[in-house]
Enzyme design. Structure first.
Site, PDB file in Angstrom:
ATOM      1  N   HIS A 203       0.820  -1.204   0.000  1.00 46.67           N
ATOM      2  CA  HIS A 203       0.000   0.000   0.000  1.00 46.67           C
ATOM      3  C   HIS A 203       0.858   1.259   0.000  1.00 46.67           C
ATOM      4  O   HIS A 203       2.018   1.248   0.426  1.00 46.67           O
ATOM      5  CB  HIS A 203      -0.936   0.008   1.215  1.00 46.67           C
ATOM      6  CG  HIS A 203      -0.196   0.067   2.519  1.00 46.67           C
ATOM      7  ND1 HIS A 203       0.311   1.232   3.039  1.00 46.67           N
ATOM      8  CD2 HIS A 203       0.145  -0.906   3.391  1.00 46.67           C
ATOM      9  CE1 HIS A 203       0.923   0.986   4.184  1.00 46.67           C
ATOM     10  NE2 HIS A 203       0.842  -0.319   4.421  1.00 46.67           N
TER      11      HIS A 203
ATOM     12  N   THR B 203       1.992   0.417  12.929  1.00 48.06           N
ATOM     13  CA  THR B 203       0.585   0.467  12.545  1.00 48.06           C
ATOM     14  C   THR B 203      -0.109  -0.873  12.717  1.00 48.06           C
ATOM     15  O   THR B 203      -1.146  -0.963  13.360  1.00 48.06           O
ATOM     16  CB  THR B 203       0.436   0.945  11.083  1.00 48.06           C
ATOM     17  OG1 THR B 203       1.224   2.123  10.902  1.00 48.06           O
ATOM     18  CG2 THR B 203      -1.004   1.259  10.764  1.00 48.06           C
TER      19      THR B 203
ATOM     20  N   ARG C 282      -5.866   1.345   4.122  1.00 48.41           N
ATOM     21  CA  ARG C 282      -4.722   1.768   3.314  1.00 48.41           C
ATOM     22  C   ARG C 282      -4.483   0.826   2.146  1.00 48.41           C
ATOM     23  O   ARG C 282      -4.106   1.246   1.058  1.00 48.41           O
ATOM     24  CB  ARG C 282      -3.486   1.947   4.183  1.00 48.41           C
ATOM     25  CG  ARG C 282      -3.048   0.734   4.989  1.00 48.41           C
ATOM     26  CD  ARG C 282      -2.094   1.163   6.099  1.00 48.41           C
ATOM     27  NE  ARG C 282      -1.493   0.059   6.818  1.00 48.41           N
ATOM     28  CZ  ARG C 282      -1.995  -0.498   7.905  1.00 48.41           C
ATOM     29  NH1 ARG C 282      -3.150  -0.081   8.397  1.00 48.41           N
ATOM     30  NH2 ARG C 282      -1.349  -1.472   8.521  1.00 48.41           N
TER      31      ARG C 282
ATOM     32  N   GLU D  81      -1.617  -6.626   7.681  1.00 51.49           N
ATOM     33  CA  GLU D  81      -0.248  -6.463   8.153  1.00 51.49           C
ATOM     34  C   GLU D  81      -0.032  -7.293   9.422  1.00 51.49           C
ATOM     35  O   GLU D  81      -0.997  -7.700  10.089  1.00 51.49           O
ATOM     36  CB  GLU D  81       0.006  -4.977   8.440  1.00 51.49           C
ATOM     37  CG  GLU D  81       1.348  -4.621   9.031  1.00 51.49           C
ATOM     38  CD  GLU D  81       2.547  -5.035   8.201  1.00 51.49           C
ATOM     39  OE1 GLU D  81       2.829  -6.253   8.119  1.00 51.49           O
ATOM     40  OE2 GLU D  81       3.219  -4.156   7.655  1.00 51.49           O
TER      41      GLU D  81
ATOM     42  N   HIS E  28       0.605  -5.473   2.508  1.00 54.17           N
ATOM     43  CA  HIS E  28       1.488  -4.801   3.459  1.00 54.17           C
ATOM     44  C   HIS E  28       2.878  -5.417   3.403  1.00 54.17           C
ATOM     45  O   HIS E  28       3.061  -6.529   2.915  1.00 54.17           O
ATOM     46  CB  HIS E  28       0.902  -4.927   4.861  1.00 54.17           C
ATOM     47  CG  HIS E  28      -0.532  -4.513   4.902  1.00 54.17           C
ATOM     48  ND1 HIS E  28      -0.925  -3.225   5.143  1.00 54.17           N
ATOM     49  CD2 HIS E  28      -1.680  -5.209   4.661  1.00 54.17           C
ATOM     50  CE1 HIS E  28      -2.244  -3.138   5.068  1.00 54.17           C
ATOM     51  NE2 HIS E  28      -2.720  -4.335   4.785  1.00 54.17           N
TER      52      HIS E  28
END
Length: 193
Positions: free
Chosen positions: A9, A21, A60, A86, A179
């Site tokens: 992303h 994140t 994202r 992720e 991710h």
């Protein structure tokens, strides 16, 4: 022959702030939008007909794919899979990477980020960043509170083998918007075979 296009992303707002994140649902930054647009243009230039489109559950990743689809002038159904999320960073989630590195030291920081089977300490379910409080994950039997790279691999690869590999074997072209650690897991599997 089939093509598998793996896209990390675009930059997120927390990437911009240098924060861990993981599973927190943060949006793309202005730079991230431009990066997604650039990816879309590069893919369009390849002139490959894409058959299937996948993203994680995280905005994202979803927005990156939406921007690419817009540039490709495609209105298609996309598959969203939590297995492509992720890595979960446990109690590091939301913290500034530089500040944490200074606090715990280089060795421990590297161990949490890059060792195969060491997870950061688990995130408390009461945390504002806990996925246990997110309706997206209500149907999951087990929501992680932290993950090692091995844990991430062990959820990404079965999803890939059950849902994507057979399409590639049948000469279909696929884009996965995901991710960094998801893509690392896929690359580890694909390049090893």
């Amino acid at each position: 022959m089939s093509y598998l296009i793996l896209i990390r992303h675009g930059q997120s707002t927390w990437n911009l702030e240098n924060r861990f994140t993981g599973w927190v649902d943060v949006d793309l930054s202005k730079t991230g939008i431009k990066e997604a647009e650039q990816s879309g243009k590069l893919i369009k230039d390849l002139k490959i007909e894409i058959d299937f489109f996948y993203s994680s559950y995280l905005i994202r990743s979803i927005k990156t794919l939406e921007i690419i689809l817009n540039i490709l002038e495609k209105k298609v159904k996309t598959v969203k899979a939590w297995e492509l999320n992720e890595r979960h960073y446990g109690e590091l989630t939301g913290l500034n990477k530089t500040e944490i590195k200074n606090k715990i030291g280089d060795q421990k920081f590297k161990e949490y980020r890059r060792s195969w089977d060491v997870s950061p300490p688990p995130l408390k379910k009461s945390s504002e960043f806990s996925s246990h409080n997110n309706d997206k994950y209500k149907k999951l039997k087990k929501i992680p509170n932290t993950e090692s790279l091995k844990d991430t691999y062990n959820r990404v690869i079965p999803f890939f083998e059950q849902n994507i590999k057979n399409k590639l074997d049948n000469s279909k072209n696929i884009i996965i918007s995901a991710h960094g650690n998801t893509i690392r897991a896929l690359a580890k599997k694909i390049l090893a075979t």
